[in-house]
Design a protein around this motif. Structure first.
Motif, PDB file in Angstrom:
ATOM      1  N   ARG A 277      45.998   3.632  -1.165  1.00 40.20           N
ATOM      2  CA  ARG A 277      45.619   3.328   0.214  1.00 40.20           C
ATOM      3  C   ARG A 277      46.803   2.940   1.084  1.00 40.20           C
ATOM      4  NH1 ARG A 277      42.600  -2.607  -0.182  1.00 40.20           N
ATOM      5  NH2 ARG A 277      44.421  -3.791  -0.883  1.00 40.20           N
ATOM      6  N   GLU A 278      47.960   2.633   0.489  1.00 41.96           N
ATOM      7  CA  GLU A 278      49.148   2.283   1.265  1.00 41.96           C
ATOM      8  C   GLU A 278      50.060   3.479   1.500  1.00 41.96           C
ATOM      9  OE1 GLU A 278      49.288  -0.587   2.587  1.00 41.96           O
ATOM     10  OE2 GLU A 278      47.579  -1.407   1.475  1.00 41.96           O
ATOM     11  N   GLU A 279      49.636   4.669   1.056  1.00 42.23           N
ATOM     12  CA  GLU A 279      50.475   5.845   1.251  1.00 42.23           C
ATOM     13  C   GLU A 279      50.548   6.213   2.740  1.00 42.23           C
ATOM     14  OE1 GLU A 279      52.250   7.474  -0.926  1.00 42.23           O
ATOM     15  OE2 GLU A 279      51.616   6.333  -2.706  1.00 42.23           O
ATOM     16  N   ASP A 280      51.592   6.953   3.085  1.00 37.19           N
ATOM     17  CA  ASP A 280      51.833   7.303   4.497  1.00 37.19           C
ATOM     18  C   ASP A 280      50.714   8.168   5.059  1.00 37.19           C
ATOM     19  OD1 ASP A 280      54.176   5.889   4.391  1.00 37.19           O
ATOM     20  OD2 ASP A 280      55.445   7.640   3.998  1.00 37.19           O
ATOM     21  N   TYR A 281      50.217   9.114   4.266  1.00 35.04           N
ATOM     22  CA  TYR A 281      49.189  10.001   4.816  1.00 35.04           C
ATOM     23  C   TYR A 281      47.889   9.261   5.081  1.00 35.04           C
ATOM     24  CZ  TYR A 281      47.306  10.311   0.019  1.00 35.04           C
ATOM     25  OH  TYR A 281      46.779  10.029  -1.202  1.00 35.04           O
ATOM     26  N   VAL A 282      47.619   8.187   4.327  1.00 35.28           N
ATOM     27  CA  VAL A 282      46.424   7.384   4.575  1.00 35.28           C
ATOM     28  C   VAL A 282      46.593   6.610   5.876  1.00 35.28           C
ATOM     29  CG1 VAL A 282      44.964   5.517   3.697  1.00 35.28           C
ATOM     30  CG2 VAL A 282      45.901   7.218   2.127  1.00 35.28           C
ATOM     31  N   GLN A 283      47.760   6.026   6.079  1.00 41.81           N
ATOM     32  CA  GLN A 283      48.004   5.303   7.325  1.00 41.81           C
ATOM     33  C   GLN A 283      47.995   6.246   8.529  1.00 41.81           C
ATOM     34  OE1 GLN A 283      51.586   3.007   6.905  1.00 41.81           O
ATOM     35  NE2 GLN A 283      50.835   1.874   5.107  1.00 41.81           N
ATOM     36  N   ALA A 284      48.485   7.469   8.335  1.00 45.81           N
ATOM     37  CA  ALA A 284      48.441   8.445   9.428  1.00 45.81           C
ATOM     38  C   ALA A 284      46.999   8.800   9.779  1.00 45.81           C
ATOM     39  CB  ALA A 284      49.217   9.703   9.036  1.00 45.81           C
ATOM     40  N   ALA A 285      46.155   8.941   8.768  1.00 43.07           N
ATOM     41  CA  ALA A 285      44.746   9.228   9.020  1.00 43.07           C
ATOM     42  C   ALA A 285      44.069   8.072   9.735  1.00 43.07           C
ATOM     43  CB  ALA A 285      44.024   9.533   7.704  1.00 43.07           C
ATOM     44  N   GLN A 286      44.435   6.837   9.386  1.00 43.86           N
ATOM     45  CA  GLN A 286      43.867   5.676  10.069  1.00 43.86           C
ATOM     46  C   GLN A 286      44.295   5.642  11.535  1.00 43.86           C
ATOM     47  OE1 GLN A 286      45.329   2.511   7.611  1.00 43.86           O
ATOM     48  NE2 GLN A 286      43.604   2.619   6.167  1.00 43.86           N
ATOM     49  N   ILE A 287      45.560   5.969  11.809  1.00 46.63           N
ATOM     50  CA  ILE A 287      46.051   5.963  13.191  1.00 46.63           C
ATOM     51  C   ILE A 287      45.333   7.015  14.026  1.00 46.63           C
ATOM     52  CG2 ILE A 287      48.079   6.404  14.623  1.00 46.63           C
ATOM     53  CD1 ILE A 287      49.769   5.166  12.397  1.00 46.63           C
ATOM     54  N   LEU A 288      45.014   8.153  13.404  1.00 50.82           N
ATOM     55  CA  LEU A 288      44.320   9.230  14.120  1.00 50.82           C
ATOM     56  C   LEU A 288      42.837   8.925  14.321  1.00 50.82           C
ATOM     57  CD1 LEU A 288      45.974  12.356  12.470  1.00 50.82           C
ATOM     58  CD2 LEU A 288      46.359  11.471  14.775  1.00 50.82           C
ATOM     59  N   GLY A 289      42.363   7.805  13.782  1.00 49.40           N
ATOM     60  CA  GLY A 289      40.983   7.395  14.006  1.00 49.40           C
ATOM     61  C   GLY A 289      39.996   7.885  12.968  1.00 49.40           C
ATOM     62  N   ALA A 290      40.455   8.332  11.817  1.00 50.83           N
ATOM     63  CA  ALA A 290      39.537   8.782  10.773  1.00 50.83           C
ATOM     64  C   ALA A 290      38.747   7.605  10.228  1.00 50.83           C
ATOM     65  CB  ALA A 290      40.303   9.465   9.646  1.00 50.83           C
ATOM     66  N   SER A 291      37.476   7.821   9.944  1.00 50.87           N
ATOM     67  CA  SER A 291      36.617   6.758   9.411  1.00 50.87           C
ATOM     68  C   SER A 291      36.964   6.486   7.954  1.00 50.87           C
ATOM     69  CB  SER A 291      35.150   7.175   9.522  1.00 50.87           C
ATOM     70  OG  SER A 291      34.899   8.322   8.725  1.00 50.87           O
ATOM     71  N   PRO A 292      36.636   5.286   7.453  1.00 53.39           N
ATOM     72  CA  PRO A 292      36.919   4.998   6.038  1.00 53.39           C
ATOM     73  C   PRO A 292      36.256   5.985   5.085  1.00 53.39           C
ATOM     74  CG  PRO A 292      36.425   2.985   7.237  1.00 53.39           C
ATOM     75  CD  PRO A 292      36.149   4.107   8.168  1.00 53.39           C
ATOM     76  N   GLY A 293      35.013   6.402   5.413  1.00 55.83           N
ATOM     77  CA  GLY A 293      34.340   7.362   4.541  1.00 55.83           C
ATOM     78  C   GLY A 293      35.082   8.682   4.462  1.00 55.83           C
ATOM     79  N   ARG A 294      35.603   9.140   5.602  1.00 50.87           N
ATOM     80  CA  ARG A 294      36.350  10.404   5.601  1.00 50.87           C
ATOM     81  C   ARG A 294      37.673  10.253   4.852  1.00 50.87           C
ATOM     82  NH1 ARG A 294      36.669  15.187   8.362  1.00 50.87           N
ATOM     83  NH2 ARG A 294      38.768  16.047   8.663  1.00 50.87           N
ATOM     84  N   ILE A 295      38.326   9.120   5.023  1.00 45.55           N
ATOM     85  CA  ILE A 295      39.600   8.916   4.330  1.00 45.55           C
ATOM     86  C   ILE A 295      39.393   8.902   2.822  1.00 45.55           C
ATOM     87  CG2 ILE A 295      41.467   7.270   3.954  1.00 45.55           C
ATOM     88  CD1 ILE A 295      41.193   6.451   6.875  1.00 45.55           C
ATOM     89  N   ILE A 296      38.330   8.213   2.383  1.00 41.93           N
ATOM     90  CA  ILE A 296      38.066   8.139   0.944  1.00 41.93           C
ATOM     91  C   ILE A 296      37.643   9.503   0.400  1.00 41.93           C
ATOM     92  CG2 ILE A 296      36.578   7.108  -0.811  1.00 41.93           C
ATOM     93  CD1 ILE A 296      36.467   4.581   0.919  1.00 41.93           C
TER      94      ILE A 296
END
Length: 388
Positions: A277-296
């Motif tokens: 969850r601390e990887e760069d692509y996860v943080q990029a997805a969070q910045i773009l507004g992706a929901s937790p369900g979509r990220i997981i």
């Protein structure tokens, strides 16, 4: 590694004149691995695990037999032959007195042994009876929908063929094992599917959010894992009303097995998500507004799906053993539903086993399927491990 020409030889003026060929090296094993996808690498590693490959083939065969149980089984599931009660297995022969006849069995005669109070069956070697293939036999409803009467193999027209013997009601044990495979094998798949969903959802929430959610999930998992499995299964199975239909009992056993076997998978998912969850692509997805369900579901879980598949494969044997144990103890499925556990209830008496040991044949497919799933799981786990 570039090989230099011998001393005194002219140096090459072009790369293509050099003994080292980069294109040929790319076509070698190193190049194939560099350009291969993750699934291709897993498949190449899995093929080297010969035992896992053979186990996968065996499991595919067993599930095909279970899918076409009505056609493969020689007799109907509930067919009673009162003239062949506790009949021992009949051997299949090809030659009679040195003459090739084809697959056949010998006719039988039965006598009552009044001293030991048992039936004695004797082969009549003068009466070989050929087996029939793709023949008309006991009528059945294929998958409960299509009426049919064709069977893969049938008994001789004027005789019987019980390859694994019969039980106390004259029912063919081989046919009942084949029909029972459909219940015992599918209950493992359905139970694992349920535990797979629960493990990913609950473990994903614990690993992604952390904090008090992770603490609550961990305590629940510890409580469930501290309770012995068999007594807990027995207690939950005993709650089911005896008035339930076989279909409801089947659904109830599946839910019980699925609800109790998600803990190990949830912990595996949690540990992976904590690391990813601390990887760069996860943080990029969070910045773009992706929901937790979509990220997981779209970014984290696919990254270790191969490990989840291997873990699920190793969980299926526990599901099958759980259903077998509950049915054997009389707390799981009940007749007229047939499973391998129900068939083994016939072999609970030591006296019965001493006289009719063929009643223990249903344990053979249980052992073989459990071993096959374990070997397959080992092969998938090794193939999914990037360090191997």
């Amino acid at each position: 590694m570039i090989r230099l020409p011998p001393p005194g030889a002219p140096l090459p003026h072009r790369i293509s004149d050099a003994p080292f060929d980069p294109v040929a090296d790319q076509e070698g094993e190193g190049g194939k691995l560099a350009n291969a996808t993750q699934l291709q690498v897993m498949w190449w590693k899995f093929r080297r695990h010969r035992l896992a490959v053979w186990s996968a083939g065996f499991l595919v065969f067993i599930y095909l037999v279970a899918a076409f149980a009505e056609f493969v089984a020689p007799y109907d599931l509930h067919r009673h032959d009162t003239a062949n009660i506790y009949a021992p297995p009949q051997a299949v022969h090809l030659f009679d007195d040195g003459k090739f006849i084809g697959p056949f069995v010998y006719a039988r005669t039965m006598q009552l042994d009044m001293e030991n109070l048992r039936r004695v069956y004797t082969d009549d070697l003068s009466r070989p009876q050929k087996l029939r293939f793709f023949c008309k036999g006991d009528p059945y409803m294929f998958w409960g929908l299509i009426p049919a009467e064709r069977h893969l193999v049938c008994a001789p027209t004027d005789g019987s063929a019980y390859f694994l013997g019969t039980d106390r009601l004259g029912r063919d044990i081989l046919s009942r094992i084949i029909h029972g495979a459909r219940i015992s094998l599918t209950i493992g798949i359905l139970g694992v599917a349920m535990s797979f969903v629960l493990g990913i959802v609950i473990g994903g929430m614990a690993g992604y959010y952390g904090g008090w959610i992770d603490a609550v999930v961990q305590r629940v998992i510890e409580v469930l894992q501290s309770i012995p499995s068999i007594p807990l299964w027995m207690a939950l199975a005993a709650i089911m009303p005896v008035t339930w239909s076989p279909l409801l009992v089947y659904a109830g056993i599946t839910v019980i097995l699925g609800m109790l076997d998600w803990t190990g998978l949830a912990r595996a998912v949690r540990s992976k998500l904590l690391a990813l969850r601390e990887e760069d692509y996860v943080q990029a997805a969070q910045i773009l507004g992706a929901s937790p369900g979509r990220i997981i579901g779209r970014h984290l879980v696919p990254g270790f799906m191969s490990h989840l598949v291997a873990s699920a494969t190793l969980t299926i044997p526990g599901m099958i053993l759980g259903e077998t144990a509950l049915s054997f103890l009389g707390l799981g499925l009940r007749p007229p539903v047939t499973s391998w556990g129900i068939l083994l209830t016939e072999a609970r008496s030591v006296n019965t086993l001493a006289l009719y040991p063929w009643l223990l044949f249903p344990v053979i497919p249980v052992v073989l399927v459990i071993l096959a799933f374990n070997f397959l799981g080992d092969g998938l786990r090794d193939a999914a491990d990037p360090l191997r």
